[in-house]
Design an enzyme around this catalytic site. Structure first.
Site, PDB file in Angstrom:
ATOM      1  N   HIS A  64       0.831  -1.198   0.000  1.00 48.60           N
ATOM      2  CA  HIS A  64       0.000   0.000   0.000  1.00 48.60           C
ATOM      3  C   HIS A  64       0.867   1.249   0.000  1.00 48.60           C
ATOM      4  CE1 HIS A  64      -3.747  -2.171   0.719  1.00 48.60           C
ATOM      5  NE2 HIS A  64      -3.041  -2.944   1.541  1.00 48.60           N
ATOM      6  N   ALA A 105      16.063 -19.416   7.572  1.00 53.05           N
ATOM      7  CA  ALA A 105      14.754 -19.435   8.225  1.00 53.05           C
ATOM      8  C   ALA A 105      14.516 -18.133   8.989  1.00 53.05           C
ATOM      9  CB  ALA A 105      14.655 -20.626   9.177  1.00 53.05           C
ATOM     10  N   THR A 110      14.780  -7.597   2.355  1.00 47.80           N
ATOM     11  CA  THR A 110      14.344  -6.253   1.964  1.00 47.80           C
ATOM     12  C   THR A 110      15.112  -5.703   0.778  1.00 47.80           C
ATOM     13  OG1 THR A 110      15.906  -5.232   3.496  1.00 47.80           O
ATOM     14  CG2 THR A 110      13.682  -5.704   4.336  1.00 47.80           C
ATOM     15  N   LYS A 111      16.236  -6.352   0.430  1.00 47.68           N
ATOM     16  CA  LYS A 111      17.038  -5.874  -0.704  1.00 47.68           C
ATOM     17  C   LYS A 111      17.457  -7.059  -1.567  1.00 47.68           C
ATOM     18  CE  LYS A 111      21.601  -5.946   1.415  1.00 47.68           C
ATOM     19  NZ  LYS A 111      22.817  -5.224   1.679  1.00 47.68           N
TER      20      LYS A 111
END
Length: 169
Positions: A64, A105, A110-111
């Site tokens: 979002h 795990a 995020t990159k």
């Protein structure tokens, strides 16, 4: 297993796939066959060949807008051949994982790690170990399938049944 006309691969009854027309699953990959997996294909997910998913993983390709929650920001996720995603890992929008990336795990990716041949882990995921490409032994099964569809007929079958899949030419 989940049956949707755009889902041509097995999905565990306790896993969820959204926007399957924006998802491609390569040869002998087990995307969502284990319980608790969430594949959100809003922005597109490309999964290469021989990719292994553990239970309870999430792949999210859209999020979002920070200021207008009615809008979605779509960012494709690409997962290279022979990648292995450990239990409870989450891959966030816009991430590319190169071939033979091992995701530990519980990691939050995020990159991107586009060169692959590495072990990544943590929150946020970081490089733990670079793998020696010369030691990699690729798996190849005698029978190869794109989900439920034999490799030999997938191209013809997909032209008929997956016309809306953005990865099918």
């Amino acid at each position: 297993f989940n049956h949707n006309k755009y889902i041509y691969w097995p999905v565990h009854k306790n896993s969820e796939v959204t926007h399957p027309q924006n998802i491609f699953v390569g040869i002998n990959s087990n995307a969502g066959t284990r319980p608790g997996c969430y594949l959100q294909g809003n922005g597109g997910i490309f999964i290469g060949n021989y990719v292994n998913f553990a239970s309870n993983i999430g792949i999210i390709s859209g999020n979002h807008d920070l200021y207008d929650q009615t809008k979605h920001i779509k960012k494709e996720v690409r997962i290279g051949d022979y990648t292995w995603i450990g239990q409870g890992a989450i891959i966030l929008p816009g991430v590319t994982l190169g071939p033979r990336t091992i995701v530990g795990a519980g990691s939050i990716v995020t990159k991107s790690f586009p060169d692959g041949y590495c072990v990544i882990a943590g929150n946020p995921a970081r490089l733990i170990k670079q793998l020696d490409r010369d030691k990699f032994i690729p798996t190849k099964f005698k029978s190869e399938f794109y989900g439920f569809i034999p490799k030999e007929i997938f191209k013809k079958w997909s032209k008929k049944h997956l016309k809306k899949n953005k990865y099918i030419q």
